[in-house]
Design an enzyme around this catalytic site. Structure first.
Site, PDB file in Angstrom:
ATOM      1  N   GLU A  94     -22.442 -12.297   3.674  1.00  0.00           N
ATOM      2  CA  GLU A  94     -22.589 -10.873   3.938  1.00  0.00           C
ATOM      3  C   GLU A  94     -21.503 -10.043   3.266  1.00  0.00           C
ATOM      4  O   GLU A  94     -20.373 -10.488   3.093  1.00  0.00           O
ATOM      5  CB  GLU A  94     -22.571 -10.637   5.456  1.00  0.00           C
ATOM      6  CG  GLU A  94     -23.832 -11.196   6.095  1.00  0.00           C
ATOM      7  CD  GLU A  94     -23.852 -11.091   7.618  1.00  0.00           C
ATOM      8  OE1 GLU A  94     -24.943 -10.963   8.160  1.00  0.00           O
ATOM      9  OE2 GLU A  94     -22.784 -11.134   8.245  1.00  0.00           O
ATOM     10  N   CYS A 107     -16.169  -4.628   2.181  1.00  0.00           N
ATOM     11  CA  CYS A 107     -15.658  -5.847   2.803  1.00  0.00           C
ATOM     12  C   CYS A 107     -16.411  -7.018   2.173  1.00  0.00           C
ATOM     13  O   CYS A 107     -17.627  -7.133   2.311  1.00  0.00           O
ATOM     14  CB  CYS A 107     -15.902  -5.755   4.307  1.00  0.00           C
ATOM     15  SG  CYS A 107     -15.313  -7.171   5.224  1.00  0.00           S
ATOM     16  N   CYS A 114     -16.458 -20.990   6.946  1.00  0.00           N
ATOM     17  CA  CYS A 114     -15.005 -21.031   6.826  1.00  0.00           C
ATOM     18  C   CYS A 114     -14.505 -22.279   7.525  1.00  0.00           C
ATOM     19  O   CYS A 114     -14.990 -22.626   8.608  1.00  0.00           O
ATOM     20  CB  CYS A 114     -14.372 -19.791   7.454  1.00  0.00           C
ATOM     21  SG  CYS A 114     -12.574 -19.768   7.306  1.00  0.00           S
ATOM     22  N   CYS A 118     -11.297 -20.284  13.456  1.00  0.00           N
ATOM     23  CA  CYS A 118     -10.672 -19.488  14.515  1.00  0.00           C
ATOM     24  C   CYS A 118     -11.659 -19.306  15.673  1.00  0.00           C
ATOM     25  O   CYS A 118     -12.854 -19.113  15.460  1.00  0.00           O
ATOM     26  CB  CYS A 118     -10.238 -18.131  13.979  1.00  0.00           C
ATOM     27  SG  CYS A 118      -9.062 -18.271  12.628  1.00  0.00           S
ATOM     28  N   CYS A 121     -13.974 -16.065  15.956  1.00  0.00           N
ATOM     29  CA  CYS A 121     -14.646 -15.601  14.735  1.00  0.00           C
ATOM     30  C   CYS A 121     -15.989 -16.285  14.582  1.00  0.00           C
ATOM     31  O   CYS A 121     -16.089 -17.518  14.616  1.00  0.00           O
ATOM     32  CB  CYS A 121     -13.763 -15.898  13.531  1.00  0.00           C
ATOM     33  SG  CYS A 121     -14.557 -15.551  11.961  1.00  0.00           S
ATOM     34  N   CYS A 350     -16.034  -6.628  12.278  1.00  0.00           N
ATOM     35  CA  CYS A 350     -15.181  -7.779  11.975  1.00  0.00           C
ATOM     36  C   CYS A 350     -15.572  -8.975  12.805  1.00  0.00           C
ATOM     37  O   CYS A 350     -15.738  -8.876  14.017  1.00  0.00           O
ATOM     38  CB  CYS A 350     -13.732  -7.505  12.346  1.00  0.00           C
ATOM     39  SG  CYS A 350     -13.058  -6.093  11.581  1.00  0.00           S
TER      40      CYS A 350
HETATM   41  N1  SAH Z   1     -10.283 -15.344   6.701  1.00  0.00           N
HETATM   42  C1  SAH Z   1      -9.559 -14.149   6.553  1.00  0.00           C
HETATM   43  C2  SAH Z   1     -10.403 -12.954   6.222  1.00  0.00           C
HETATM   44  C3  SAH Z   1     -11.723 -12.800   6.932  1.00  0.00           C
HETATM   45  S1  SAH Z   1     -11.686 -12.392   8.651  1.00  0.00           S
HETATM   46  C4  SAH Z   1      -8.706 -13.866   7.773  1.00  0.00           C
HETATM   47  O1  SAH Z   1      -8.897 -14.526   8.790  1.00  0.00           O
HETATM   48  O2  SAH Z   1      -7.841 -13.017   7.667  1.00  0.00           O
HETATM   49  C5  SAH Z   1     -11.193 -10.679   8.644  1.00  0.00           C
HETATM   50  C6  SAH Z   1     -10.535 -10.234   9.931  1.00  0.00           C
HETATM   51  O3  SAH Z   1     -11.460 -10.177  11.022  1.00  0.00           O
HETATM   52  C7  SAH Z   1      -9.425 -11.163  10.373  1.00  0.00           C
HETATM   53  O4  SAH Z   1      -8.291 -10.479  10.767  1.00  0.00           O
HETATM   54  C8  SAH Z   1     -10.061 -11.852  11.533  1.00  0.00           C
HETATM   55  O5  SAH Z   1      -9.104 -12.375  12.381  1.00  0.00           O
HETATM   56  C9  SAH Z   1     -10.870 -10.750  12.167  1.00  0.00           C
HETATM   57  N2  SAH Z   1     -11.887 -11.240  13.090  1.00  0.00           N
HETATM   58  C10 SAH Z   1     -12.542 -12.402  13.034  1.00  0.00           C
HETATM   59  N3  SAH Z   1     -13.406 -12.491  14.060  1.00  0.00           N
HETATM   60  C11 SAH Z   1     -13.302 -11.360  14.776  1.00  0.00           C
HETATM   61  C12 SAH Z   1     -13.980 -10.856  15.931  1.00  0.00           C
HETATM   62  N4  SAH Z   1     -14.934 -11.548  16.529  1.00  0.00           N
HETATM   63  N5  SAH Z   1     -13.624  -9.638  16.382  1.00  0.00           N
HETATM   64  C13 SAH Z   1     -12.680  -8.936  15.746  1.00  0.00           C
HETATM   65  N6  SAH Z   1     -12.025  -9.344  14.643  1.00  0.00           N
HETATM   66  C14 SAH Z   1     -12.332 -10.545  14.153  1.00  0.00           C
HETATM   67 FE1  SF4 Z   2     -12.012 -18.087   8.793  1.00  0.00          FE
HETATM   68 FE2  SF4 Z   2     -12.853 -16.343  10.588  1.00  0.00          FE
HETATM   69 FE3  SF4 Z   2     -10.470 -17.509  10.874  1.00  0.00          FE
HETATM   70 FE4  SF4 Z   2     -10.832 -15.693   8.933  1.00  0.00          FE
HETATM   71  S1  SF4 Z   2     -10.941 -15.326  11.127  1.00  0.00           S
HETATM   72  S2  SF4 Z   2      -9.817 -17.695   8.759  1.00  0.00           S
HETATM   73  S3  SF4 Z   2     -12.976 -16.117   8.391  1.00  0.00           S
HETATM   74  S4  SF4 Z   2     -12.453 -18.544  10.913  1.00  0.00           S
END
Ligand code: SAH
Ligand code: SF4
Length: 378
Positions: A94, A107, A114, A118, A121, A350
């Site tokens: 996306e 974005c 990934c 996390c 996420c 996000c």
């Molecule tokens: N992998 C990279 C970039 C993609 S995620 C990273 O982790 O930085 C982009 C941002 O969205 C990151 O700061 C991530 O922590 C945040 N993010 C991921 N899942 C989220 C969620 N469910 N709600 C709010 N922010 C989220």
């Molecule tokens: Fe990967 Fe999501 Fe963690 Fe970013 S926030 S490193 S996209 S798992």
């Protein structure tokens, strides 16, 4: 069909010049071609009127300019647009455009899925399928910019995308080899001409690659922190077990020596009763200040209210808790913003980006473990 053709979206200007050289063409031809592709959005060689017909024919025989196939486009009531691209093998990624008064931010995704995993996420919950190529990263900008110019009725010289954030699906610094040429296309004056300050790489903290980015292609850096101590961060961002906070902050300090901005943006996803107490805010203040001045990290804090998705088992912090957390930081003199959620009616916020990914890493099984909640009084 395009199978054997070279996709010119894969090339930064240097690589395109090398390719043109192979075809017996001088460097300035590569510059012309690059401008046709990225500044004008051309996808047909026949339209490139200032290139010799013989070159156009040669290119048409061997090359192509092709973005991944568009699966869906969704537009939010607030102007946010989300595109889903098919990158083959059952994977889709996306891209999201977020218009604001003074800018248009795109974005961009860097991977299908990934591997970092996390907890909060949606992409992390899908597991990892594969890295995107340079062309698949660049294509997201190429498609969005030229599509939006038409859609928004922009005149010549007007730009739809003024900022790029590598905050879509994937961990950009775990796809370094494809990322850097893609950044170069974004920055190139013959490409999109974006300044280094307007291109942001967001990382969960791949320390050695932060150092390499500083040397190879310093752009604005956002670091996804989410916790002020290793015990909590180990749970939320599993990569922390490999690169703990003191190493991560060291890399941030080194990065600032070469960065186009004089601060790092720390992102902090606000999870109810997990990482959102005033005590943790105070720990965060102490963390970024360091034990003494030379250990501090000049930064801005960006608090992101958690965007829920099924299976996360987590809740968004209340507005009151976010404000209380922000106040601790602000009272300590740290510039703190609370991110406005955009495009949540189309799941474009996000961490909601999910696409469709073939999980080749079985992360979904590992994710079934619960997150430890903090007991709070009051
Ligand atoms: N992998 C990279 C970039 C993609 S995620 C990273 O982790 O930085 C982009 C941002 O969205 C990151 O700061 C991530 O922590 C945040 N993010 C991921 N899942 C989220 C969620 N469910 N709600 C709010 N922010 C989220
Ligand atoms: Fe990967 Fe999501 Fe963690 Fe970013 S926030 S490193 S996209 S798992």
């Amino acid at each position: 069909m395009g199978v054997d053709r070279v996709n010119l979206l894969e090339f930064d200007l240097e690589a395109l010049a090398a390719y043109c050289l192979q075809l017996g063409e001088k460097r300035f031809r590569a510059v012309q071609l690059f401008r046709w592709i990225h500044q004008k959005g051309a996808s047909e060689f026949a339209a490139m009127s200032d290139l010799a017909r013989s070159l156009r024919n040669k290119l048409a025989a061997h090359a192509e300019i092709r973005a991944p196939e568009l699966l869906t486009e969704q537009a939010s009531a607030d102007g946010t647009v989300k595109w889903l691209f098919d990158v083959g093998g059952g994977n889709a990624v996306e891209t999201v455009f977020i218009p604001e008064d003074d800018r248009g931010t795109l974005c961009v995704s860097s991977q299908a899925g990934c591997a970092v995993g996390c907890r909060f996420c949606s992409t992390g919950h899908q597991g990892f399928s594969r890295n995107l190529t340079t062309g698949e990263i660049v294509a997201q900008l190429w498609y969005a910019e030229h599509h939006l110019r038409v859609r928004l009725g922009l005149g010549p010289g007007e730009r739809a995308v003024t900022n790029v954030v590598m905050m879509g699906m994937g961990e950009p610094l775990q796809n370094y080899a494809a990322l850097v040429p893609a950044l170069r296309v974004m920055l190139d004056d013959h490409g999109y001409g974006l300044s280094r300050r307007r291109v942001t790489v967001s990382t969960s903290g791949v320390v050695p690659m932060i150092d390499r980015l500083r040397a190879d292609c310093p752009v604005a850096l956002a670091v996804s922190l989410h916790a002020p101590n290793d015990v909590l961060r180990d749970q939320l961002v599993p990569l922390n077990r490999k690169y703990p906070l003191d190493e991560l902050l060291g890399a941030c300090r080194r990065y600032l020596e070469a960065a186009p901005r004089d601060f790092i943006t720390f992102e902090y996803c606000m999870l109810d009763s997990v990482n959102d107490t005033p005590e943790l805010a105070q720990q965060l203040v102490e963390l970024v200040r360091g034990d003494h001045r030379s250990m501090s990290v000049p930064c801005k804090l960006n608090l992101i209210p958690f965007n829920p998705f099924p299976q996360s088992g987590l809740r968004r912090s209340s507005r009151e808790r976010v404000l209380a957390f922000a106040k601790v930081l602000q009272d300590a003199g740290i510039v703190t913003t609370i991110r406005r959620t955009r495009g949540d009616d189309i799941d474009a916020a996000c961490g909601q980006l999910a696409g469709e990914v073939q999980d080749r890493t079985n992360v979904q099984t590992r994710m079934a473990r619960p997150v430890i909640r903090i007991e709070t009084t009051g």
